[in-house]
Design a protein around this motif. Structure first.
Motif, mmCIF file in Angstrom:
data_model
loop_
_atom_site.group_PDB
_atom_site.id
_atom_site.type_symbol
_atom_site.label_atom_id
_atom_site.label_comp_id
_atom_site.label_asym_id
_atom_site.label_seq_id
_atom_site.Cartn_x
_atom_site.Cartn_y
_atom_site.Cartn_z
ATOM 1 N N UNK A 17 -4.488 -43.510 13.837
ATOM 2 C CA UNK A 17 -4.366 -44.474 12.682
ATOM 3 C C UNK A 17 -5.322 -44.502 11.816
ATOM 4 N N UNK A 18 -6.602 -44.033 12.234
ATOM 5 C CA UNK A 18 -7.884 -44.108 11.504
ATOM 6 C C UNK A 18 -8.599 -43.020 11.264
ATOM 7 N N UNK A 19 -8.117 -41.664 11.725
ATOM 8 C CA UNK A 19 -8.642 -40.282 11.454
ATOM 9 C C UNK A 19 -10.017 -40.222 12.046
ATOM 10 N N UNK A 20 -10.351 -40.717 12.886
ATOM 11 C CA UNK A 20 -11.484 -40.621 13.488
ATOM 12 C C UNK A 20 -11.457 -41.251 15.115
ATOM 13 N N UNK A 21 -12.230 -40.908 15.991
ATOM 14 C CA UNK A 21 -12.106 -41.337 17.148
ATOM 15 C C UNK A 21 -12.689 -42.789 17.270
ATOM 16 N N UNK A 22 -12.399 -43.345 18.288
ATOM 17 C CA UNK A 22 -13.048 -44.693 18.668
ATOM 18 C C UNK A 22 -14.506 -44.458 19.152
ATOM 19 N N UNK A 23 -14.813 -43.289 19.957
ATOM 20 C CA UNK A 23 -15.994 -42.918 20.048
ATOM 21 C C UNK A 23 -16.956 -42.657 18.996
ATOM 22 N N UNK A 24 -16.569 -41.806 17.922
ATOM 23 C CA UNK A 24 -17.205 -41.741 16.951
ATOM 24 C C UNK A 24 -17.510 -43.188 16.174
ATOM 25 N N UNK A 25 -16.781 -43.987 16.083
ATOM 26 C CA UNK A 25 -16.830 -45.116 15.129
ATOM 27 C C UNK A 25 -17.913 -46.050 15.942
ATOM 28 N N UNK A 26 -17.811 -46.006 17.395
ATOM 29 C CA UNK A 26 -18.869 -46.912 18.010
ATOM 30 C C UNK A 26 -20.157 -46.138 17.976
ATOM 31 N N UNK A 27 -20.320 -44.912 18.103
ATOM 32 C CA UNK A 27 -21.727 -44.206 17.860
ATOM 33 C C UNK A 27 -22.156 -44.668 16.276
ATOM 34 N N UNK A 28 -21.118 -44.589 15.459
ATOM 35 C CA UNK A 28 -21.688 -45.065 13.932
ATOM 36 C C UNK A 28 -22.039 -46.593 13.772
ATOM 37 N N UNK A 29 -21.545 -47.290 14.596
ATOM 38 C CA UNK A 29 -21.363 -48.765 14.222
ATOM 39 C C UNK A 29 -22.387 -49.704 15.177
ATOM 40 N N UNK A 30 -22.637 -49.132 16.200
ATOM 41 C CA UNK A 30 -23.505 -49.739 17.202
ATOM 42 C C UNK A 30 -24.703 -48.925 17.563
ATOM 43 N N UNK A 31 -25.521 -49.493 18.277
ATOM 44 C CA UNK A 31 -26.804 -48.700 18.622
ATOM 45 C C UNK A 31 -27.340 -49.044 20.073
ATOM 46 N N UNK A 32 -28.520 -48.340 20.250
ATOM 47 C CA UNK A 32 -29.175 -48.531 21.741
ATOM 48 C C UNK A 32 -28.360 -48.584 22.902
ATOM 49 N N UNK A 33 -28.785 -49.512 23.686
ATOM 50 C CA UNK A 33 -28.249 -49.761 25.021
ATOM 51 C C UNK A 33 -26.654 -50.380 24.890
ATOM 52 N N UNK A 34 -26.365 -50.992 23.963
ATOM 53 C CA UNK A 34 -25.121 -51.452 23.741
ATOM 54 C C UNK A 34 -24.038 -50.190 23.474
ATOM 55 N N UNK A 35 -24.354 -49.521 22.611
ATOM 56 C CA UNK A 35 -23.900 -48.233 22.432
ATOM 57 C C UNK A 35 -23.403 -47.338 23.609
ATOM 58 N N UNK A 36 -24.572 -47.180 24.227
ATOM 59 C CA UNK A 36 -24.415 -46.291 25.446
ATOM 60 C C UNK A 36 -23.556 -46.840 26.593
ATOM 61 N N UNK A 37 -23.508 -48.350 26.616
ATOM 62 C CA UNK A 37 -22.830 -48.624 27.839
ATOM 63 C C UNK A 37 -21.335 -48.577 27.317
ATOM 64 N N UNK A 38 -21.026 -48.960 25.901
ATOM 65 C CA UNK A 38 -19.649 -48.968 25.543
ATOM 66 C C UNK A 38 -19.048 -47.445 25.620
ATOM 67 N N UNK A 39 -19.902 -46.583 25.335
ATOM 68 C CA UNK A 39 -19.524 -45.259 25.552
ATOM 69 C C UNK A 39 -19.179 -44.841 26.759
ATOM 70 N N UNK A 40 -20.092 -45.487 27.952
ATOM 71 C CA UNK A 40 -19.995 -45.036 29.365
ATOM 72 C C UNK A 40 -18.493 -45.463 29.713
ATOM 73 N N UNK A 41 -18.022 -46.846 29.344
ATOM 74 C CA UNK A 41 -16.772 -47.258 29.525
ATOM 75 C C UNK A 41 -15.619 -46.260 29.239
#
Length: 334
Positions: free
Chosen positions: A304-328
């Motif tokens: 529905x958004x023409x990009x992966x959730x991983x890409x959106x998180x990598x773009x919109x979050x940062x540092x340890x918070x981003x790394x943790x969400x991507x781990x999940x």
């Protein structure tokens, strides 16, 4: 034969959840070693957040329980207290939610939603409408244990009118959880919902009764019959009313019941597209669904958004918070 059938069904559900989960966890691990390594990561001049993520970001519910238990036995301290004292911000809130048992987590989320100046009714609806009867009962017990009040008591004291009736009724329900559907009942109650919603009823007593007492499969049958008979979805008919808090919560409840994965994909989209990113909503969905159906939710999000959730998180979050969400979401080694 009935016991075997129930056992087979349970195994099927577990296997299906594993296929739809995004969390990647090792088959063999040592809770004592993990507890000791987390302690080491918290000692010294600075916290080793990467080490904490590499452990907790790749452990399933059963493994996290054993780690928390081992940590308590070795250091006579709750792992959550240690994490809260060492971490901060969105990362701390996300990882502490992850470590909590699901009933405690839902109780905590419900309490946070109720403590806002205007209670976040959509979070409360999610918990009430998306959990199994046993899970919702466990959440109510956890809430009472944590806050020395019942969830229903706090819902009633923080809300009024139809929204109060809807939230208390759905949160206190213990619904039938089987697969049987009564088509005759679906037809008659579709008509009841139609008359009450389009008839501009003063209150929605019957709508609340149906939503809070019928099983998920029966409600889906009612909603399907509604569209078959009247040619429109019930959510579109609700939009014909002037918007208010109750109708917004009712639409959320119906969407949760009708298509949970699509609902969550939309919550993620709204969280990411809002100005500044809604980290609370982003965290809530990823943490609560990573071991259940997040893979399907991410597929819908991508479609529905023409990009992966991983890409959106990598773009919109940062540092340890981003790394943790991507781990999940399944990134990183174990």
């Amino acid at each position: 034969m009935e016991d075997i059938s129930k056992s087979d069904k349970y195994i099927y559900i577990l296997r299906r959840r594993k296929r739809m989960a995004t969390i990647v966890s090792p088959q063999h691990f040592s809770p004592v070693e993990d507890a000791e390594n987390i302690k080491k990561a918290c000692q010294g001049w600075g916290t080793d957040e990467k080490a904490i993520i590499s452990i907790l970001g790749h452990r399933n519910l059963f493994q996290r329980k054993l780690i928390r238990q081992a940590y308590q036995e070795i250091y006579h301290e709750d792992l959550l207290h240690q994490l809260k004292s060492e971490l901060s911000g969105d990362f701390e809130r996300a990882i502490c939610l992850w470590v909590l048992d699901p009933p405690e987590r839902d109780a905590h989320l419900a309490n946070l939603a109720l403590q806002k100046p205007v209670p976040d009714c959509k979070v409360l609806v999610e918990i009430a409408c998306m959990r199994s009867p046993e899970d919702l009962l466990a959440t109510r017990r956890a809430y009472r244990c944590l806050y020395k009040r019942s969830l229903e008591e706090d819902l009633a004291s923080r809300t009024t009118g139809d929204i109060r009736k809807l939230l208390v009724a759905t949160a206190s329900a213990y619904k039938y959880h089987g697969e049987e559907i009564d088509e005759t009942l679906a037809h008659s109650e579709a008509a009841i919902l139609h008359d009450e919603i389009l008839g501009k009823a003063v209150d929605h007593e019957e709508t609340i009764r149906v939503i809070s007492t019928r099983s998920s499969v029966q409600l889906c049958a009612i909603l399907n019959r509604y569209k078959d008979i009247y040619g429109r979805s019930i959510t579109k008919d609700i939009l014909s009313h002037p918007s208010n808090e109750y109708l917004s919560a009712l639409r959320a409840a119906i969407r949760c019941i009708k298509n949970p994965n699509r609902y969550y994909a939309k919550v993620l989209r709204n969280a990411i597209n809002t100005v500044g990113t809604d980290e609370d909503a982003l965290t809530r969905v990823i943490v609560t669904r990573a071991e259940k159906d997040l893979k399907k939710i991410t597929e819908l999000y991508h479609k529905r958004n023409n990009e992966s959730l991983d890409q959106a998180i990598a773009r919109e979050t940062s540092r340890d918070y981003k790394a943790f969400l991507l781990a999940l979401l399944g990134h990183g080694g174990i």
